[in-house]
Design a protein around this motif. Structure first.
Motif, PDB file in Angstrom:
ATOM      1  N   PRO A   1       0.871  -1.441  -0.086  1.00 54.39           N
ATOM      2  CA  PRO A   1      -0.007  -0.019   0.134  1.00 54.39           C
ATOM      3  C   PRO A   1       0.915   1.088  -0.006  1.00 54.39           C
ATOM      4  CG  PRO A   1       0.230  -0.768   2.291  1.00 54.39           C
ATOM      5  CD  PRO A   1       0.923  -1.694   1.168  1.00 54.39           C
ATOM      6  N   ALA A   2       2.262   1.351   0.053  1.00 53.32           N
ATOM      7  CA  ALA A   2       2.850   2.214   0.229  1.00 53.32           C
ATOM      8  C   ALA A   2       2.636   3.506  -0.741  1.00 53.32           C
ATOM      9  CB  ALA A   2       4.379   2.108  -0.237  1.00 53.32           C
ATOM     10  N   ILE A   3       2.403   3.189  -2.206  1.00 49.92           N
ATOM     11  CA  ILE A   3       2.060   4.093  -3.429  1.00 49.92           C
ATOM     12  C   ILE A   3       0.833   3.816  -3.789  1.00 49.92           C
ATOM     13  CG2 ILE A   3       2.954   4.950  -5.581  1.00 49.92           C
ATOM     14  CD1 ILE A   3       5.770   3.854  -4.611  1.00 49.92           C
ATOM     15  N   ALA A   4      -0.030   4.966  -3.886  1.00 52.71           N
ATOM     16  CA  ALA A   4      -1.326   5.153  -4.476  1.00 52.71           C
ATOM     17  C   ALA A   4      -1.210   4.549  -5.871  1.00 52.71           C
ATOM     18  CB  ALA A   4      -2.130   6.164  -4.179  1.00 52.71           C
ATOM     19  N   LYS A   5      -2.259   3.850  -6.417  1.00 46.39           N
ATOM     20  CA  LYS A   5      -2.099   3.465  -7.893  1.00 46.39           C
ATOM     21  C   LYS A   5      -3.153   4.127  -8.716  1.00 46.39           C
ATOM     22  CE  LYS A   5       0.133  -0.305  -5.680  1.00 46.39           C
ATOM     23  NZ  LYS A   5      -0.111  -0.504  -4.128  1.00 46.39           N
ATOM     24  N   ASP A   6      -2.763   4.660  -9.811  1.00 47.56           N
ATOM     25  CA  ASP A   6      -3.937   5.013 -10.817  1.00 47.56           C
ATOM     26  C   ASP A   6      -4.725   3.849 -11.551  1.00 47.56           C
ATOM     27  OD1 ASP A   6      -3.675   8.055 -10.561  1.00 47.56           O
ATOM     28  OD2 ASP A   6      -1.681   7.239 -10.768  1.00 47.56           O
ATOM     29  N   ALA A   7      -3.869   2.498 -11.685  1.00 42.45           N
ATOM     30  CA  ALA A   7      -4.412   1.577 -12.375  1.00 42.45           C
ATOM     31  C   ALA A   7      -3.606   0.448 -11.757  1.00 42.45           C
ATOM     32  CB  ALA A   7      -4.205   1.789 -14.099  1.00 42.45           C
ATOM     33  N   SER A   8      -4.515  -0.608 -11.564  1.00 43.97           N
ATOM     34  CA  SER A   8      -3.862  -1.925 -11.046  1.00 43.97           C
ATOM     35  C   SER A   8      -4.343  -2.958 -12.142  1.00 43.97           C
ATOM     36  CB  SER A   8      -4.456  -2.375  -9.611  1.00 43.97           C
ATOM     37  OG  SER A   8      -3.742  -1.427  -8.711  1.00 43.97           O
ATOM     38  N   LEU A   9      -3.437  -3.494 -12.939  1.00 41.41           N
ATOM     39  CA  LEU A   9      -3.673  -4.418 -14.009  1.00 41.41           C
ATOM     40  C   LEU A   9      -3.094  -5.755 -13.317  1.00 41.41           C
ATOM     41  CD1 LEU A   9      -2.542  -1.615 -15.503  1.00 41.41           C
ATOM     42  CD2 LEU A   9      -3.165  -2.948 -17.275  1.00 41.41           C
ATOM     43  N   ILE A  10      -4.182  -6.594 -13.098  1.00 41.94           N
ATOM     44  CA  ILE A  10      -3.772  -8.129 -12.638  1.00 41.94           C
ATOM     45  C   ILE A  10      -3.837  -9.087 -13.463  1.00 41.94           C
ATOM     46  CG2 ILE A  10      -4.605  -9.888 -10.955  1.00 41.94           C
ATOM     47  CD1 ILE A  10      -3.772  -7.155  -9.913  1.00 41.94           C
ATOM     48  N   VAL A  11      -2.433  -9.984 -13.565  1.00 37.40           N
ATOM     49  CA  VAL A  11      -2.293 -10.974 -14.548  1.00 37.40           C
ATOM     50  C   VAL A  11      -2.540 -12.285 -13.751  1.00 37.40           C
ATOM     51  CG1 VAL A  11      -0.587 -11.842 -16.276  1.00 37.40           C
ATOM     52  CG2 VAL A  11      -0.403  -9.453 -15.175  1.00 37.40           C
ATOM     53  N   ILE A  12      -3.413 -13.096 -14.793  1.00 36.35           N
ATOM     54  CA  ILE A  12      -3.904 -14.488 -14.416  1.00 36.35           C
ATOM     55  C   ILE A  12      -3.545 -15.547 -15.469  1.00 36.35           C
ATOM     56  CG2 ILE A  12      -6.280 -13.933 -14.744  1.00 36.35           C
ATOM     57  CD1 ILE A  12      -6.918 -15.821 -12.299  1.00 36.35           C
ATOM     58  N   ASP A  13      -2.955 -16.453 -15.226  1.00 40.93           N
ATOM     59  CA  ASP A  13      -2.881 -17.509 -16.163  1.00 40.93           C
ATOM     60  C   ASP A  13      -4.193 -18.450 -16.536  1.00 40.93           C
ATOM     61  OD1 ASP A  13      -0.624 -19.285 -17.670  1.00 40.93           O
ATOM     62  OD2 ASP A  13      -1.927 -20.650 -16.660  1.00 40.93           O
ATOM     63  N   ALA A  14      -4.686 -18.473 -17.836  1.00 43.31           N
ATOM     64  CA  ALA A  14      -5.888 -19.196 -18.116  1.00 43.31           C
ATOM     65  C   ALA A  14      -5.794 -20.654 -17.865  1.00 43.31           C
ATOM     66  CB  ALA A  14      -6.093 -19.036 -19.717  1.00 43.31           C
ATOM     67  N   HIS A  15      -4.641 -21.053 -17.798  1.00 43.16           N
ATOM     68  CA  HIS A  15      -4.624 -22.564 -17.669  1.00 43.16           C
ATOM     69  C   HIS A  15      -4.576 -22.907 -16.115  1.00 43.16           C
ATOM     70  CE1 HIS A  15      -3.331 -26.821 -18.826  1.00 43.16           C
ATOM     71  NE2 HIS A  15      -2.459 -26.628 -17.664  1.00 43.16           N
ATOM     72  N   ARG A  16      -3.799 -22.156 -15.365  1.00 38.92           N
ATOM     73  CA  ARG A  16      -3.636 -22.396 -13.929  1.00 38.92           C
ATOM     74  C   ARG A  16      -4.662 -21.970 -13.094  1.00 38.92           C
ATOM     75  NH1 ARG A  16       1.785 -22.836 -10.812  1.00 38.92           N
ATOM     76  NH2 ARG A  16       1.783 -20.459 -11.104  1.00 38.92           N
ATOM     77  N   GLY A  17      -5.059 -20.623 -13.365  1.00 35.42           N
ATOM     78  CA  GLY A  17      -6.116 -19.848 -12.729  1.00 35.42           C
ATOM     79  C   GLY A  17      -5.167 -19.556 -11.263  1.00 35.42           C
ATOM     80  N   LEU A  18      -6.269 -19.619 -10.077  1.00 32.88           N
ATOM     81  CA  LEU A  18      -5.742 -19.578  -8.720  1.00 32.88           C
ATOM     82  C   LEU A  18      -5.782 -20.764  -7.822  1.00 32.88           C
ATOM     83  CD1 LEU A  18      -8.129 -16.222  -8.200  1.00 32.88           C
ATOM     84  CD2 LEU A  18      -5.483 -16.285  -8.828  1.00 32.88           C
ATOM     85  N   GLY A  19      -5.537 -21.831  -8.642  1.00 34.15           N
ATOM     86  CA  GLY A  19      -5.380 -23.143  -7.891  1.00 34.15           C
ATOM     87  C   GLY A  19      -6.578 -23.260  -6.950  1.00 34.15           C
TER      88      GLY A  19
END
Length: 341
Positions: free
Chosen positions: A145-163
């Motif tokens: 949380p140290a620096i405020a973000k103007d945009a957070s882009l989250i990357v996820i693998d279509a094959h593995r997902g989130l387990g």
């Protein structure tokens, strides 16, 4: 670290056993996400993951850097420098620094874009701004949380997902999923598969963009491997993704060796790989990040020569959609009505 296999099983006794620790870890992480970050004064784009391990952040950072430059911006990447000994703040110099100094990902990125490494993100921010940055691209740091973000882009693998979708150490999540989704501005789904569909639906339901992309091989690298049989090795978050990418690009992978993420290869390990490749008349291939950890300055040591990297880049299925999102976020970041707090 090497990810435990039970993280990617629907249910396991080990996940259940670790659930009390996960509850404590998750509660602390969720509270941390609530903190208000420092306003950098210039746009900040963060490329992150919901989970530990790899999903394609580095190619995403490079794709975002290219787009920002096309839009007339001067991006500087800010990294914690995971795996490196230097606390920073320091600007990465590929001819001077080793992966052991600044980390493999910053060293690889620095061949394309200026990279500031700092354990303390605010120190790194000041250094990046001193380099004339008009926009900061954070490589990881979504949960910081140290620096405020103007945009957070989250990357996820279509094959593995989130387990198994459990919080560490019961699963791969860095924090409970709901507060992470709440702070997501765009989701990038890399590759083919259905494991990310549930998360993508939640993001779309919040009227946030879901972008799909594919890892594409460098034409020159692909040409050099065409018709050759290879022994592939990788010490990244998801080595299987690298092996799949090779095969999907028509490379004949005869053998594959997986190592833990950021694995510090020894000469003995590399000698064994080289010997195996020679014995079976195979070409020895690895990722750009792994090759960065083998280098000494700008060159490979004699015992690692002959190993070739297989560069990939991320291509979005809708480049226009990504450009529209980034342009809008740049505008919002510079409009007083949308100032982040």
């Amino acid at each position: 670290m090497r990810e435990p296999a039970f993280w990617y099983r629907p249910s396991s006794s080990m996940s259940l056993l670790l659930s009390p620790l996960a509850a404590i870890y998750g509660a602390v992480a969720a509270r941390r996400l609530q903190r208000e970050g420092f306003d950098a004064g210039i746009p900040v784009f963060c490329v992150g993951n919901y989970h530990v391990g790899g999903a394609g952040k580095t190619p995403t950072v490079l794709a975002l850097v290219k787009l920002l430059r096309d839009l007339g911006e001067t991006p500087v990447v800010l990294s914690r420098g995971y795996g490196g000994r230097l606390r920073g703040p320091v600007m990465v110099e590929p001819g001077r620094h080793l992966a052991a100094d600044v980390g493999d990902e910053p060293l690889m990125l620095a061949r394309t874009v200026p990279v500031a490494v700092a354990r303390e993100r605010l120190d790194g921010l000041a250094l990046a701004k001193s380099q004339g940055a008009t926009v900061i691209v954070m490589d990881d740091g979504f949960q910081n949380p140290a620096i405020a973000k103007d945009a957070s882009l989250i990357v996820i693998d279509a094959h593995r997902g989130l387990g198994n979708s459990c919080v560490f150490p019961a699963g791969p999540l860095r924090a409970p999923l709901p507060p992470q989704i709440e702070r997501t501005d765009a989701l990038i789904v890399v590759g083919e598969g259905s494991a990310a569909e549930a998360v993508a639906a939640k993001i779309a339901a919040r009227d946030k963009p879901v972008l799909t992309a594919q890892l594409k091989a460098d034409d020159a690298a692909l040409s050099s491997l065409r018709g050759q049989r290879v022994l592939a090795f990788a010490g990244i978050g998801d080595p299987e993704r690298f092996f799949r990418t090779l095969r999907s690009n028509g490379v004949e992978v005869v053998g594959q060796r997986a190592f833990a993420d950021h694995h510090p290869f020894t000469q003995g390990e590399v000698d064994a790989l080289v010997e195996e490749a020679k014995r079976d008349a195979l070409k020895l291939v690895t990722t750009e990040k792994d090759l960065a950890r083998l280098g000494a300055g700008a060159e490979l040591p004699p015992w690692a020569r002959g190993i070739v990297a297989f560069p990939v880049k991320l291509e979005f299925d809708s480049a226009i959609k990504l450009r529209r999102f980034v342009s809008e976020r740049l505008f919002r970041a510079r409009d007083p009505k949308f100032r982040k707090g």
